[in-house]
Design an enzyme around this catalytic site. Structure first.
Site, PDB file in Angstrom:
ATOM      1  N   GLY A 161     -19.009  -9.784  -7.933  1.00  0.00           N
ATOM      2  CA  GLY A 161     -18.372  -9.886  -6.844  1.00  0.00           C
ATOM      3  C   GLY A 161     -18.496 -11.218  -6.098  1.00  0.00           C
ATOM      4  N   ASP A 163     -14.402 -30.656  10.026  1.00  0.00           N
ATOM      5  CA  ASP A 163     -13.977 -29.242  10.516  1.00  0.00           C
ATOM      6  C   ASP A 163     -13.462 -29.243  11.840  1.00  0.00           C
ATOM      7  OD1 ASP A 163     -15.242 -26.701   8.696  1.00  0.00           O
ATOM      8  OD2 ASP A 163     -14.321 -26.191  10.567  1.00  0.00           O
ATOM      9  N   THR A 182      -9.374 -21.100   0.874  1.00  0.00           N
ATOM     10  CA  THR A 182      -8.015 -20.423   0.398  1.00  0.00           C
ATOM     11  C   THR A 182      -8.437 -19.007   0.126  1.00  0.00           C
ATOM     12  OG1 THR A 182      -8.847 -21.139  -2.000  1.00  0.00           O
ATOM     13  CG2 THR A 182      -7.507 -22.913  -0.838  1.00  0.00           C
ATOM     14  N   LEU A 225     -19.196 -24.706  -8.717  1.00  0.00           N
ATOM     15  CA  LEU A 225     -20.845 -24.367  -7.967  1.00  0.00           C
ATOM     16  C   LEU A 225     -20.987 -22.965  -7.947  1.00  0.00           C
ATOM     17  CD1 LEU A 225     -20.234 -26.864  -5.153  1.00  0.00           C
ATOM     18  CD2 LEU A 225     -21.060 -27.374  -7.265  1.00  0.00           C
ATOM     19  N   ASN A 230     -12.994 -19.028 -14.309  1.00  0.00           N
ATOM     20  CA  ASN A 230     -13.482 -18.187 -13.595  1.00  0.00           C
ATOM     21  C   ASN A 230     -13.059 -16.419 -14.244  1.00  0.00           C
ATOM     22  OD1 ASN A 230     -15.134 -19.319 -11.835  1.00  0.00           O
ATOM     23  ND2 ASN A 230     -13.721 -19.225 -10.149  1.00  0.00           N
ATOM     24  N   CYS A 286     -15.698 -15.804  -5.103  1.00  0.00           N
ATOM     25  CA  CYS A 286     -14.628 -16.645  -6.148  1.00  0.00           C
ATOM     26  C   CYS A 286     -14.038 -15.756  -7.199  1.00  0.00           C
ATOM     27  CB  CYS A 286     -15.528 -17.830  -6.980  1.00  0.00           C
ATOM     28  SG  CYS A 286     -15.918 -18.977  -5.993  1.00  0.00           S
ATOM     29  N   ALA A 296     -25.279  -7.070 -17.843  1.00  0.00           N
ATOM     30  CA  ALA A 296     -24.631  -5.945 -17.223  1.00  0.00           C
ATOM     31  C   ALA A 296     -25.197  -5.723 -15.989  1.00  0.00           C
ATOM     32  CB  ALA A 296     -25.083  -4.746 -18.121  1.00  0.00           C
ATOM     33  N   GLY A 297     -24.472  -5.312 -15.164  1.00  0.00           N
ATOM     34  CA  GLY A 297     -24.841  -4.718 -13.551  1.00  0.00           C
ATOM     35  C   GLY A 297     -23.757  -4.033 -13.168  1.00  0.00           C
TER      36      GLY A 297
HETATM   37  C1  UDX Z   1     -18.833 -18.240  -9.708  1.00  0.00           C
HETATM   38  C2  UDX Z   1     -18.807 -19.533 -10.838  1.00  0.00           C
HETATM   39  O1  UDX Z   1     -20.115 -19.165 -11.628  1.00  0.00           O
HETATM   40  C3  UDX Z   1     -18.713 -20.632 -10.251  1.00  0.00           C
HETATM   41  O2  UDX Z   1     -18.550 -21.699 -11.418  1.00  0.00           O
HETATM   42  C4  UDX Z   1     -17.495 -20.791  -9.233  1.00  0.00           C
HETATM   43  O3  UDX Z   1     -17.304 -22.032  -9.007  1.00  0.00           O
HETATM   44  C5  UDX Z   1     -17.506 -19.861  -8.259  1.00  0.00           C
HETATM   45  O4  UDX Z   1     -17.763 -18.614  -8.768  1.00  0.00           O
HETATM   46  P1  UDX Z   1     -20.702 -17.452  -7.834  1.00  0.00           P
HETATM   47  O5  UDX Z   1     -19.692 -16.462  -7.317  1.00  0.00           O
HETATM   48  O6  UDX Z   1     -21.468 -18.307  -6.775  1.00  0.00           O
HETATM   49  O7  UDX Z   1     -20.095 -18.619  -8.865  1.00  0.00           O
HETATM   50  O8  UDX Z   1     -21.743 -16.505  -8.712  1.00  0.00           O
HETATM   51  P2  UDX Z   1     -22.080 -16.401 -10.233  1.00  0.00           P
HETATM   52  O9  UDX Z   1     -23.447 -16.538 -10.450  1.00  0.00           O
HETATM   53  O10 UDX Z   1     -21.108 -16.831 -11.356  1.00  0.00           O
HETATM   54  O11 UDX Z   1     -21.915 -14.647 -10.149  1.00  0.00           O
HETATM   55  C6  UDX Z   1     -20.753 -13.862  -9.930  1.00  0.00           C
HETATM   56  C7  UDX Z   1     -20.906 -12.630 -10.062  1.00  0.00           C
HETATM   57  O12 UDX Z   1     -21.013 -12.022 -11.341  1.00  0.00           O
HETATM   58  C8  UDX Z   1     -21.951 -11.970  -9.278  1.00  0.00           C
HETATM   59  O13 UDX Z   1     -21.749 -10.693  -8.668  1.00  0.00           O
HETATM   60  C9  UDX Z   1     -23.143 -11.423 -10.211  1.00  0.00           C
HETATM   61  O14 UDX Z   1     -24.108 -10.800  -9.895  1.00  0.00           O
HETATM   62  C10 UDX Z   1     -22.028 -11.177 -11.305  1.00  0.00           C
HETATM   63  N1  UDX Z   1     -22.863 -11.561 -12.733  1.00  0.00           N
HETATM   64  C11 UDX Z   1     -22.886 -12.844 -13.293  1.00  0.00           C
HETATM   65  C12 UDX Z   1     -23.057 -10.312 -13.286  1.00  0.00           C
HETATM   66  O15 UDX Z   1     -22.891  -9.273 -13.273  1.00  0.00           O
HETATM   67  N2  UDX Z   1     -23.423 -10.687 -14.983  1.00  0.00           N
HETATM   68  C13 UDX Z   1     -23.625 -12.027 -15.350  1.00  0.00           C
HETATM   69  O16 UDX Z   1     -24.321 -12.104 -16.470  1.00  0.00           O
HETATM   70  C14 UDX Z   1     -23.523 -12.955 -14.368  1.00  0.00           C
END
Ligand code: UDX
Length: 450
Positions: A260, A30, A86, A153, A211, A263, A255-256
């Site tokens: 966020g 890095d 990125t 991930l 995604n 990714c 649901a939520g």
């Molecule tokens: C995500 C992808 O899952 C992963 O494969 C990719 O490489 C990077 O982006 P991450 O952002 O770490 O991973 O979290 P994730 O567990 O996927 O949740 C993302 C968002 O969706 C969170 O805000 C979470 O609260 C929300 N979420 C997830 C929901 O609101 N409901 C769900 O059922 C699942």
């Protein structure tokens, strides 16, 4: 196998550490000298469960090292992974590839012997070919192949996701490069992980498509939740009812307050831009982006309604990060919802188990040392992130601390019937506030969230 990982941020660090655990010799590079100095001291700059142990064990075993000298790391490597950031380019939402291209130039100058250069960062379709062109221009004699190998991930379970992925995706054009990539992931063949070999373009697109699809699933169930609230359904039963259809699947239907993180928001936006530029707009994904943005504002309104207006009120908030088991605040719904409540005259007392340091840079409110301190004297509590420690609150203590027993639970971690019995006014997502909860007669009912 000798591996150079360029970029020691989230993706680079987790991937580098896990590849060293596979038995490869890995150097994570890095430009940030302070970050590398800290890593050399065993200090991990991000919160990711299990990462510190893996780093410590593999550094001790001589398989993992950190440095700032990209040239030195690349010279001896069989595979060079580009894992730099990125971010969304300011203004237009395109992925900013400045760091990727800068790394490509430096890598080009250092290549010796046959090397596979792999893009690990999430990059738009065509980037691997652009990186190849840069390397060929800077070092026409370089003996290398390009590969695209996106990561999938999830923050908070990244180590497990790397060790036991659903699949590994590799895009490359030559058998020689495929051979190197097979060797990189050889340990996963033991547990029969499918390795999808494809073209680089398909590989790059798979990451965005995955995604965008997951973001769509979440947004779909969020809209169903709003509908349930109007017509008297229970979104959890709707999710279970549709999720048991194998074609739909039960995951990512929780649901939520809107998705966020680092990714989904960035990648859906980048896909929309790429598709528009290509003349094949993804109208569905465009709608997902807009609906998710709107949802965060709608959640602020939901809270205001539950409190009967928030002017002059104190609100206890549990959870600030975009999801549990991370300290990441990027695009967290809290960043939209809480300022909206403050503008409407609310005072916020918040607690997050790991996110406070990051949140303090972005939000101006009172940060508390634990959940009960946040509740002290508040007019009600809002659960924004489903950390485990909020799943078993001591209700007697909660009621003593709060001025009024009001709970707005935007993650549905409690049951309406249970909360009513405990004497709370309980407002959740996609469920009738005081309904006893629907009983579904199913053997071994499993959690189908994520
Ligand atoms: C995500 C992808 O899952 C992963 O494969 C990719 O490489 C990077 O982006 P991450 O952002 O770490 O991973 O979290 P994730 O567990 O996927 O949740 C993302 C968002 O969706 C969170 O805000 C979470 O609260 C929300 N979420 C997830 C929901 O609101 N409901 C769900 O059922 C699942």
């Amino acid at each position: 196998m000798r591996i150079a990982m360029i970029g020691s941020g989230y993706v680079g660090l987790v991937s580098g550490a896990c590849l060293s655990e596979f038995g490869h010799t890995v150097i994570c590079v890095d430009k940030a000298e302070d970050k590398i100095a800290a890593l050399k001291q065993g200090q991990i700059p991000i919160f990711e469960p299990g990462l510190d142990e893996i780093v410590a064990a593999n550094v001790k075993g001589g398989r993992l090292a950190f440095g700032t000298d990209l040239g030195e790391a690349v010279r001896d490597a069989d595979a060079v992974f580009i894992g730099v950031g990125t971010p969304s380019r300011r203004g237009d939402g395109h992925a900013d590839l400045t760091y990727v291209f800068a790394a490509a130039e430096e890598i080009a100058r250092a290549l010796t012997g046959y090397t596979v250069v792999v893009t690990k960062s999430t990059v738009p379709v065509g980037t691997s070919r652009q990186v190849e062109a840069i390397i060929r221009k800077v070092n026409p004699a370089a003996d290398f192949d390009m590969a695209s190998n996106p990561e999938f991930l999830r923050e908070g379970s990244a180590i497990e996701d790397f060790r036991r992925p659903d699949r590994v995706v590799v895009g490359c054009d030559t058998e020689r490069a495929r051979g190197v990539m097979r060797e990189v992931y050889r340990p996963l063949y033991l547990n029969e992980t499918p390795i999808v070999f494809t073209t680089r373009e398909s590989s790059e697109l798979i990451k965005y498509a995955a995604n965008a699809f997951l973001a769509t699933k979440i947004t779909f169930i969020n809209e169903m939740a709003s509908l349930c609230e109007k017509v008297g359904g229970d979104v959890q039963d709707v999710a279970r009812g549709i999720g048991l259809d194998g074609r739909i699947g039960g995951k990512f239907l929780h649901a939520g307050p809107g998705y966020g993180g680092s990714c989904f928001p960035k990648d859906t936006l980048a896909l929309v831009k790429t598709a528009r530029d290509a003349g094949a707009p993804t109208r569905l994904v465009e709608a997902v982006v807009a609906v998710n943005d709107q949802r965060k504002h709608a959640m602020a309104e939901k809270i205001k309604t539950a409190f009967g207006g928030v002017a002059g009120k104190t609100i206890a908030v549990l959870g600030l990060t975009f999801k549990p088991n991370t300290d990441d605040m990027r695009d967290s719904p809290s960043l939209t919802i809480l300022p909206a409540l403050q503008s409407a005259g609310a005072t916020i007392r918040a607690y997050d188990p790991e996110g406070t340091r990051e949140a303090a840079k972005l939000l101006n409110l009172t940060f508390c040392g634990d959940a009960y301190e946040a509740l002290e004297g508040a007019d009600g509590v809002v659960i924004l992130t489903e950390w485990n420690e909020f799943r078993a609150l001591d209700f007697a203590r909660v009621k003593t601390a709060l001025k009024t027993p009001l709970m707005v639970d935007l993650r549905n971690i409690y049951r309406p019937s249970q909360m009513a019995a405990e004497g709370f006014r309980y407002v959740s997502v996609g469920r009738s506030d005081a309904a006893p909860g629907t009983v579904v007669d199913m053997p071994q009912r499993r959690s189908e969230s994520n």
